[in-house]
Structures are given as C-alpha cells and as structure tokens.
Design a protein around this motif. Structure first.
Motif, PDB file in Angstrom:
ATOM      1  N   VAL A   1      62.848  18.238  45.651  1.00 52.92           N
ATOM      2  CA  VAL A   1      63.120  19.210  44.585  1.00 52.92           C
ATOM      3  C   VAL A   1      62.116  19.044  43.449  1.00 52.92           C
ATOM      4  O   VAL A   1      61.595  20.022  42.903  1.00 52.92           O
ATOM      5  N   SER A   2      61.811  17.794  43.108  1.00 51.97           N
ATOM      6  CA  SER A   2      60.852  17.559  42.025  1.00 51.97           C
ATOM      7  C   SER A   2      59.451  17.997  42.425  1.00 51.97           C
ATOM      8  O   SER A   2      58.685  18.488  41.591  1.00 51.97           O
ATOM      9  N   VAL A   3      59.090  17.866  43.694  1.00 55.47           N
ATOM     10  CA  VAL A   3      57.783  18.338  44.169  1.00 55.47           C
ATOM     11  C   VAL A   3      57.712  19.855  44.075  1.00 55.47           C
ATOM     12  O   VAL A   3      56.707  20.415  43.640  1.00 55.47           O
ATOM     13  N   LYS A   4      58.796  20.500  44.452  1.00 47.74           N
ATOM     14  CA  LYS A   4      58.830  21.964  44.375  1.00 47.74           C
ATOM     15  C   LYS A   4      58.686  22.433  42.926  1.00 47.74           C
ATOM     16  O   LYS A   4      57.948  23.376  42.639  1.00 47.74           O
ATOM     17  N   ASN A   5      59.366  21.746  42.012  1.00 45.83           N
ATOM     18  CA  ASN A   5      59.243  22.093  40.594  1.00 45.83           C
ATOM     19  C   ASN A   5      57.843  21.813  40.076  1.00 45.83           C
ATOM     20  O   ASN A   5      57.318  22.573  39.259  1.00 45.83           O
TER      21      ASN A   5
ATOM     22  N   ASN B   1      52.691  21.184  35.306  1.00 43.96           N
ATOM     23  CA  ASN B   1      52.885  20.498  34.043  1.00 43.96           C
ATOM     24  C   ASN B   1      52.738  19.002  34.284  1.00 43.96           C
ATOM     25  O   ASN B   1      53.123  18.482  35.330  1.00 43.96           O
ATOM     26  N   LYS B   2      52.207  18.298  33.306  1.00 40.74           N
ATOM     27  CA  LYS B   2      51.960  16.866  33.475  1.00 40.74           C
ATOM     28  C   LYS B   2      53.255  16.078  33.620  1.00 40.74           C
ATOM     29  O   LYS B   2      53.347  15.142  34.419  1.00 40.74           O
ATOM     30  N   GLU B   3      54.281  16.444  32.853  1.00 41.16           N
ATOM     31  CA  GLU B   3      55.525  15.671  32.933  1.00 41.16           C
ATOM     32  C   GLU B   3      56.264  15.893  34.253  1.00 41.16           C
ATOM     33  O   GLU B   3      56.965  15.006  34.716  1.00 41.16           O
ATOM     34  N   ASN B   4      56.076  17.054  34.869  1.00 46.22           N
ATOM     35  CA  ASN B   4      56.673  17.278  36.185  1.00 46.22           C
ATOM     36  C   ASN B   4      56.037  16.372  37.250  1.00 46.22           C
ATOM     37  O   ASN B   4      56.731  15.866  38.123  1.00 46.22           O
TER      38      ASN B   4
ATOM     39  N   CYS C   1      57.824  13.483  39.433  1.00 47.29           N
ATOM     40  CA  CYS C   1      57.642  13.475  40.882  1.00 47.29           C
ATOM     41  C   CYS C   1      57.187  12.098  41.365  1.00 47.29           C
ATOM     42  O   CYS C   1      57.694  11.580  42.366  1.00 47.29           O
ATOM     43  N   GLN C   2      56.266  11.482  40.665  1.00 52.62           N
ATOM     44  CA  GLN C   2      55.791  10.149  41.032  1.00 52.62           C
ATOM     45  C   GLN C   2      56.887   9.108  40.886  1.00 52.62           C
ATOM     46  O   GLN C   2      56.996   8.184  41.705  1.00 52.62           O
ATOM     47  N   ASN C   3      57.708   9.241  39.849  1.00 53.16           N
ATOM     48  CA  ASN C   3      58.830   8.310  39.675  1.00 53.16           C
ATOM     49  C   ASN C   3      59.837   8.444  40.814  1.00 53.16           C
ATOM     50  O   ASN C   3      60.367   7.436  41.305  1.00 53.16           O
ATOM     51  N   ASN C   4      60.105   9.674  41.218  1.00 48.36           N
ATOM     52  CA  ASN C   4      61.026   9.887  42.344  1.00 48.36           C
ATOM     53  C   ASN C   4      60.449   9.333  43.646  1.00 48.36           C
ATOM     54  O   ASN C   4      61.186   8.772  44.458  1.00 48.36           O
ATOM     55  N   LEU C   5      59.138   9.471  43.819  1.00 48.23           N
ATOM     56  CA  LEU C   5      58.509   8.927  45.021  1.00 48.23           C
ATOM     57  C   LEU C   5      58.603   7.401  45.043  1.00 48.23           C
ATOM     58  O   LEU C   5      58.900   6.807  46.082  1.00 48.23           O
ATOM     59  N   SER C   6      58.394   6.774  43.907  1.00 45.63           N
ATOM     60  CA  SER C   6      58.501   5.316  43.868  1.00 45.63           C
ATOM     61  C   SER C   6      59.942   4.870  44.121  1.00 45.63           C
ATOM     62  O   SER C   6      60.169   3.830  44.744  1.00 45.63           O
ATOM     63  N   LEU C   7      60.912   5.656  43.667  1.00 42.93           N
ATOM     64  CA  LEU C   7      62.316   5.336  43.941  1.00 42.93           C
ATOM     65  C   LEU C   7      62.615   5.436  45.438  1.00 42.93           C
ATOM     66  O   LEU C   7      63.312   4.571  45.993  1.00 42.93           O
ATOM     67  N   VAL C   8      62.065   6.456  46.085  1.00 42.95           N
ATOM     68  CA  VAL C   8      62.257   6.609  47.534  1.00 42.95           C
ATOM     69  C   VAL C   8      61.627   5.429  48.261  1.00 42.95           C
ATOM     70  O   VAL C   8      62.238   4.848  49.165  1.00 42.95           O
ATOM     71  N   TYR C   9      60.411   5.050  47.869  1.00 39.98           N
ATOM     72  CA  TYR C   9      59.747   3.903  48.484  1.00 39.98           C
ATOM     73  C   TYR C   9      60.569   2.631  48.316  1.00 39.98           C
ATOM     74  O   TYR C   9      60.686   1.838  49.245  1.00 39.98           O
ATOM     75  N   LYS C  10      61.120   2.468  47.138  1.00 37.68           N
ATOM     76  CA  LYS C  10      61.923   1.277  46.861  1.00 37.68           C
ATOM     77  C   LYS C  10      63.139   1.213  47.777  1.00 37.68           C
ATOM     78  O   LYS C  10      63.452   0.164  48.350  1.00 37.68           O
ATOM     79  N   ARG C  11      63.808   2.342  47.929  1.00 37.85           N
ATOM     80  CA  ARG C  11      65.004   2.366  48.775  1.00 37.85           C
ATOM     81  C   ARG C  11      64.659   2.184  50.251  1.00 37.85           C
ATOM     82  O   ARG C  11      65.392   1.518  50.986  1.00 37.85           O
ATOM     83  N   ILE C  12      63.554   2.754  50.685  1.00 37.91           N
ATOM     84  CA  ILE C  12      63.140   2.582  52.073  1.00 37.91           C
ATOM     85  C   ILE C  12      62.777   1.127  52.339  1.00 37.91           C
ATOM     86  O   ILE C  12      63.174   0.547  53.358  1.00 37.91           O
ATOM     87  N   ASP C  13      62.044   0.522  51.418  1.00 39.62           N
ATOM     88  CA  ASP C  13      61.662  -0.883  51.597  1.00 39.62           C
ATOM     89  C   ASP C  13      62.875  -1.804  51.613  1.00 39.62           C
ATOM     90  O   ASP C  13      62.921  -2.773  52.374  1.00 39.62           O
ATOM     91  N   LYS C  14      63.855  -1.493  50.787  1.00 40.47           N
ATOM     92  CA  LYS C  14      65.067  -2.309  50.770  1.00 40.47           C
ATOM     93  C   LYS C  14      65.837  -2.174  52.079  1.00 40.47           C
ATOM     94  O   LYS C  14      66.391  -3.145  52.584  1.00 40.47           O
TER      95      LYS C  14
ATOM     96  N   LEU D   1      56.156  11.612  53.263  1.00 42.26           N
ATOM     97  CA  LEU D   1      56.453  11.965  51.868  1.00 42.26           C
ATOM     98  C   LEU D   1      55.184  11.953  51.012  1.00 42.26           C
ATOM     99  O   LEU D   1      55.026  12.790  50.118  1.00 42.26           O
ATOM    100  N   ALA D   2      54.293  11.011  51.275  1.00 43.08           N
ATOM    101  CA  ALA D   2      53.042  10.957  50.512  1.00 43.08           C
ATOM    102  C   ALA D   2      52.170  12.177  50.794  1.00 43.08           C
ATOM    103  O   ALA D   2      51.464  12.673  49.909  1.00 43.08           O
ATOM    104  N   LYS D   3      52.220  12.675  52.021  1.00 43.71           N
ATOM    105  CA  LYS D   3      51.435  13.841  52.400  1.00 43.71           C
ATOM    106  C   LYS D   3      51.950  15.091  51.696  1.00 43.71           C
ATOM    107  O   LYS D   3      51.175  16.000  51.396  1.00 43.71           O
ATOM    108  N   ILE D   4      53.233  15.140  51.416  1.00 42.18           N
ATOM    109  CA  ILE D   4      53.823  16.291  50.732  1.00 42.18           C
ATOM    110  C   ILE D   4      53.288  16.425  49.308  1.00 42.18           C
ATOM    111  O   ILE D   4      53.052  17.511  48.819  1.00 42.18           O
ATOM    112  N   MET D   5      53.075  15.296  48.671  1.00 45.35           N
ATOM    113  CA  MET D   5      52.608  15.281  47.277  1.00 45.35           C
ATOM    114  C   MET D   5      51.235  15.897  47.133  1.00 45.35           C
ATOM    115  O   MET D   5      50.921  16.510  46.137  1.00 45.35           O
ATOM    116  N   ILE D   6      50.397  15.773  48.141  1.00 39.45           N
ATOM    117  CA  ILE D   6      49.013  16.250  48.058  1.00 39.45           C
ATOM    118  C   ILE D   6      48.920  17.735  48.069  1.00 39.45           C
ATOM    119  O   ILE D   6      49.498  18.587  48.176  1.00 39.45           O
TER     120      ILE D   6
END
Length: 91
Positions: free
Chosen positions: A37-41, A47-50, A54-67, A86-91
C-alpha cells in the motif's frame, strides 16, 4: 484420536507449534500488505516522505522475515525469494 500417551502429547505439541508459526506468518503477510500500500501511495505521489515511509515498511518486512527464519518458521531460500521480490517492487 489415538489412545497412546506419546501420540496425544505429540499431537498437542504439533498444535502448539502450528499456532506459534501461524502468528509469524500472519505478521509477515500483514506487513507485506502494508508495504505494498505504501509503495502504491509513493508511486502516485512522488513525495519524499512517502518514499521514507515505504523504506521503513520494507525494513519492517525484512525484520519480520529474518525473525521467522531465525525461529525456523520459514526456510532461508523462501525468505530470500520474498525479499528479492519485494525489493524489485520498489524499483
């Protein structure tokens, strides 16, 4: 249901572990949805804050996957595949 004690205990352990693993998997799925959803927004509003959100949400996903990999809920190759997708989606 079997009448042998060891089988009933093993069944209880399996149910416990299944519910424990399900919590990790659900946390990963919800964080992935939040990230998408954040990538779509971010793509609609350049916008820079979007992008920061998006990067914060990606790091949260990485954290949960690693755990989940650390707790042996997911296999490491599955985790790597999800992260790459997920990283490919960001590009």
């Amino acid at each position: 249901m079997s009448q042998i004690k060891t089988n009933t205990k093993n069944h209880q352990i399996i149910l416990r572990n299944r519910s424990h693993n399900k919590k990790y998997k659900l946390a990963i799925k919800t964080s992935i949805k939040k990230y998408l959803v954040s990538v779509k927004n971010a793509q609609t509003d350049l916008n820079k804050e979007n992008t920061v959100i998006c990067q914060n949400n990606l790091s949260l996903v990485y954290k949960r996957i690693d755990k989940a990999v650390k707790r042996k809920v997911l296999h490491k190759n599955t985790a790597a595949r999800k992260k790459a997708k997920l990283a490919k989606i960001m590009i």
